[in-house]
Each structure stands twice: as structure tokens, then as C-alpha cells.
Scaffold this active site. Structure first.
Site, PDB file in Angstrom:
ATOM      1  N   ASP A   1      45.157  40.866  33.842  1.00 43.77           N
ATOM      2  CA  ASP A   1      44.943  41.078  35.267  1.00 43.77           C
ATOM      3  C   ASP A   1      45.491  42.425  35.720  1.00 43.77           C
ATOM      4  OD1 ASP A   1      44.498  40.822  37.958  1.00 43.77           O
ATOM      5  OD2 ASP A   1      45.921  39.202  38.283  1.00 43.77           O
TER       6      ASP A   1
ATOM      7  N   ASP B   1      39.413  46.498  39.958  1.00 39.52           N
ATOM      8  CA  ASP B   1      40.151  45.273  39.671  1.00 39.52           C
ATOM      9  C   ASP B   1      39.417  44.448  38.634  1.00 39.52           C
ATOM     10  OD1 ASP B   1      42.195  43.316  40.030  1.00 39.52           O
ATOM     11  OD2 ASP B   1      40.828  42.172  41.298  1.00 39.52           O
TER      12      ASP B   1
END
Length: 487
Positions: free
Chosen positions: A170, A367
Site C-alpha cells: 500500500d 495510489d
């Protein structure tokens, strides 16, 4: 002789526009349209439900290659790691979009807290007079991973001797953590729960260490550091903040600060924990002093794998843009972007819509955990309207969840659609393949335009738009590079 020269010229032209080694040159003049293979996309969606048993099972083989200076780890999509439990592709899509909305909300909430001068510890401290309790968790929204938005995983070794586990990757998080015994409350994971007592390199951190003081939410108990990370749906991980050895293939990194979670709750879909790739002090790249890292995200519906690489240089033909940082929050990676074009026509969108202001508002981040690219509403409307104008011959159908532009392609085997292109600072352009913005939402031929509006000033480039492109973060030189077809 004239015919021979003509033939040579034709061959040279063909090579110029088809060779993968000159993509940076061809990208200067992207095609106005691109072809979407409808049939192949539908077949890939259907294949998810005909694949064999789940692949997320414990095993000792570490799917990693290392060299003296470069670390390379295999990267898996969620689908390739664990078979879906949804009955059909539409149900799977709606679930993904619901998780994705929670993810985006969590990112905006964390940024708002930082910009307005609030520490996450201002919300509510840990209860240090009792054991870990779920009802005490009132912390901030840190990430949407607990909602299942973390779509990509890698195999990582923890401790000495090394215990291999799957971890969610992440770029929107900094704190690394795994589930640890003894468990007051642990969700199900594929691999055995990590046993700190079995590791000779396990070492609790004291409260006065810089690692403990870098946490957003922490407390002391008997001079040992406790951490908390909580999420948008009430999911959380709480436990001891420690240092451990992280093993990537034959290479081991000692004294990496990680959370050893004894009380964890959430939809982490079998992974043992999370590897934070953000820009903060506690992220994995920061702790190993990586000069760069890159990843290539394979199609989320594919069972193939790619790689996550540390300390690897950008390729010579990478399309680069400035890598920007927010002084109010160092987790996120911002990219210098100036505009968008559809079908070769630059849209009338002010560059300010992609810029961060002095307070830290606005800008556009990359992201790995967000799926669908979010744009400010005015920018999204301009993009959508231009795309709709270029697809007048395609049969439209009703909207699906956050997608307001959808088509019925059930009677098509392929369609030609306008090319969508990102315009980066410095005059660079990155045209997207059609599969990265016109995606199936069921197995019946419904395809939707995979962008969405946001009321926030922050825009996000999601992983659907990143698929098939190696995204590199040159941390030393503050550059982000895009390398198409380099998975």
C-alpha cells in the site's frame, strides 16, 4: 533501386512505430483512437469464476530475486491470490467499487486532518489501563485496506528464522504490521500467525525511540511502545511496536520497525498484514533508505504476477514527471500533471486543478490501493463529455454505482474508442490503453468509463489506470516514471 529504397523506408517506419524500445518517441504523438478487445475482456472476467481452488495457501518458497543492491519481490493481484466468493462478476465489481469509495474517503479524511493541524492522536488515545479492546478504538481513518481496497500482495519473510507470509502492499500507508500471537482477536489468514517467541530478532521498542515517536497514535505500557492503526469501517490493528528482520529472498534487513498486532479486525482477505510503501518515516522504503522503488500492476482479473523492485533505476525510455511532496503529510506521492486529452484534443481544464496550493490542498497523487481515478468534478465532467462525444456510435446503458457513463457492448467483439492521455509536467504525455479506462462491470457486455468525480480538491490516479505500466518512484531525484508494457 527506387523501389528498394521505398521498401526500406516503409520497413523503418514500421519498426519505429511498433518497437517497444522507442515508446517514448511514439508517445509524443499518441493516436486519436485505440482499440478495445471486448471479447477478450469479457473472457477474462468470466475466467475468474472458472479458475481452480484458491492460491492463497501457506508455502515456504519465497518468490523473490535479490542482488547486492537491488531487491525484487513478486507482486500478485488479489484475484490470483484468493479466489473470489462472489457469485458473478457484477457482484464482484459492486463490492470493489464500494470498497474503493471507502478508500478514497479515508485518504481525504487523513489529509484534512493533517492540513487543519490535527494529529490523529487528538482523536482518542489508547486505553493503557486494560487489555486491547475494540470499543476503545476511536482513531483516525488511515487507509482503506481494511475495506479490501488493497488489491496487490507480496510474499515477505518475517523474523529469524524467516516465516514467509502474504502482505498487502500500500503506497497510501506508512506503518508496517502483521498479526502476532498471542491473539486477543485476530481475523483469519492463510499463513500461520506469527509467533514472536520463535524469532531471535524480535525486539520491542521503548517509548523514547524515534520510531515510537513517529507514530500517529501510540501509548506506553511498562516502557514499551504500543501502536494503533484504525480504518474507515471500524477495522483496526493494535499491538506492540517492535523491530524485526524482514527477508526478501536471500537478502535480510534487520531492525525494521513493524507493528505486532495482538488485536486485529477487518476484511484483510487472508493476508498476514500490510507493507507500507508511503513516503513517511516508518514506511518500508524509508526504513531501508531506498533510493527508488517501482512496481507494475498486472490486470486485477489476471492470475499472472509482476514485481516490486527497490533501488532499480528508471528505464531510459520512461516517461517522467516531477515527484512532489506535501509538507503537511509526507505519506502520499504527488505527480506533476498539467492536463488531459481525449482523441488527441487537449481539454480546457485549468492546470490549477492538478496543482497543490500552499496549504497542502489539491494536487494529484498516485495510489496503489485506490482502484478508479478520481478527478475534481469540473475536470471529470470535461473528460467524460469529450469521451461521450467520441463514442456516439456506441449503444449506451444505465449507470452502474459510481460510473455514470456505461455502454452495452454485448454484440461487439471489439470497438474503437478515443484515446485518453495524461499530460505531465515538462510536456510529456502518457496515453492509456483502452482496457485502462473502459472496463467490464459484468460478464454480459456492460462496460463503463472508469473515472469518477470527487468533491475533494485532491485527485487520485488509481490502479485501474496504472495497470500494465511500471510505475517508478525515483526518491533520490524526485521523479516519477511511467514505463508502458514493462511488467
Amino acid at each position: 533501386m527506387a523501389g528498394t529504397r521505398l521498401l526500406v523506408q516503409l520497413l523503418f517506419t514500421l519498426l519505429l512505430f511498433t518497437s517497444p524500445f522507442v515508446c517514448s518517441r511514439t508517445l509524443l504523438h499518441p493516436s486519436k483512437t485505440t482499440l478495445l478487445d471486448v471479447e477478450a475482456s469479457i473472457q477474462k472476467a468470466e475466467a475468474i469464476f472458472t479458475s481452480s481452488a484458491t492460491k492463497m495457501t501457506p508455502f515456504n518458497q519465497q518468490e523473490i530475486v535479490t542482488s547486492s543492491s537491488q531487491l525484487t519481490m513478486e507482486l500478485h493481484s488479489r484475484t490470483s491470490v484468493q479466489k473470489t466468493k462472489h457469485p458473478d462478476y457484477r457482484s464482484l465489481t459492486l463490492s470493489r467499487l464500494e470498497r474503493d469509495s471507502a478508500r478514497v474517503k479515508s485518504i481525504n479524511t487523513r489529509l484534512d486532518l493533517a492540513i487543519h493541524g490535527l494529529s490523529t492522536s487528538d482523536l482518542k488515545p489508547l486505553d493503557t489501563d486494560s487489555q486491547f479492546r475494540a470499543e476503545d478504538l476511536q482513531g483516525p481513518i488511515i487507509s482503506g485496506t481494511s475495506q479490501g481496497s488493497g488489491e496487490y500482495f507480496s510474499r515477505v519473510g518475517i523474523g529469524k528464522p524467516s516465516s514467509p507470509v502474504y502482505m498487502v502492499l500500500d503506497t497510501g500507508s506508512d506503518v508496517n504490521w502483521i498479526q502476532c500471537a498471542p491473539c486477543a482477536d485476530c481475523y483469519h489468514q492463510a499463513d500461520p500467525i506469527f509467533e514472536p517467541a520463535s524469532s531471535t530478532s524480535y525486539s520491542p521498542l521503548s517509548c523514547d525511540t524515534k520510531q515510537c515517536q513517529s507514530l500517529d497514535v501510540s501509548e506506553c505500557r511498562n516502557n514499551t511502545c504500543l501502536y494503533e492503526v484504525s480504518y474507515g469501517d471500524g477495522s483496526y490493528t493494535v499491538g506492540d511496536f517492535v523491530t524485526e528482520t524482514i527477508t526478501l529472498g536471500s537478502a535480510s534487513v534487520d531492525n525494521v520497525a513493524i507493528g505486532c498486532g495482538h488485536n486485529n479486525e477487518g476484511l484483510f482477505i487472508g493476508a498476514a498484514g500490510l507493507l507500507g510503501l508511503g513516503g513517511g518515516k516508518l514506511s518500508f522504503p524509508s526504513q531501508i533508505n531506498a533510493s527508488s522503488f517501482s512496481y507494475c500492476l498486472v490486470d486485477r482479473d489476471s492470475d499472472s504476477a509482476s514485481t516490486l523492485e527497490f533501488n532499480s533505476a528508471l528505464l531510459p525510455h520512461a516517461i517522467t514527471a516531477p515527484l512532489l511532496r506535501n509538507r503537511e503529510l509526507d505519506t502520499f506521492y504527488y505527480v506533476g500533471m498539467t492536463g488531459l486529452s481525449v482523441g488527441g484534443e487537449l481539454l480546457s481544464i485549468p492546470e490549477s486543478m492538478f496543482e497543490m496550493d500552499e496549504s497542502g490542498n489539491g494536487g494529484i497523487i498516485i495510489d496503489s490501493g485506490t482502484a478508479v481515478t478520481r478527478l475534481q468534478t469540473a475536470a471529470y465532467n470535461a473528460l467524460r463529455d469529450a469521451f461521450v462525444k467520441g463514442t456516439k456510435d456506441l449503444p449506451v446503458t444505465s449507470e452502474v454505482a459510481l460510473f455514470d457513463t456505461c455502454y452495452d457492448l454485448s454484440r461487439k467483439t471489439s470497438v474503437e474508442v478515443p484515446t485518453v492521455t495524461f499530460h505531465l509536467a515538462g510536456g510529456k504525455v502518457l496515453p492509456l490503453p483502452a482496457t485502462n479506462y473502459l472496463i467490464p462491470v459484468d460478464s454480459d457486455g456492460t462496460f463503463c468509463f472508469a473515472f469518477a468525480p470527487t468533491s475533494s480538491a485532491l485527485s487520485i490516479i488509481g490502479n485501474v489506470q496504472q495497470q500494465g505500466t511500471r510505475v517508478g518512484f525515483d526518491l533520490a531525484n524526485s521523479l516519477v516514471g511511467f514505463e508502458p508494457r514493462q511488467c
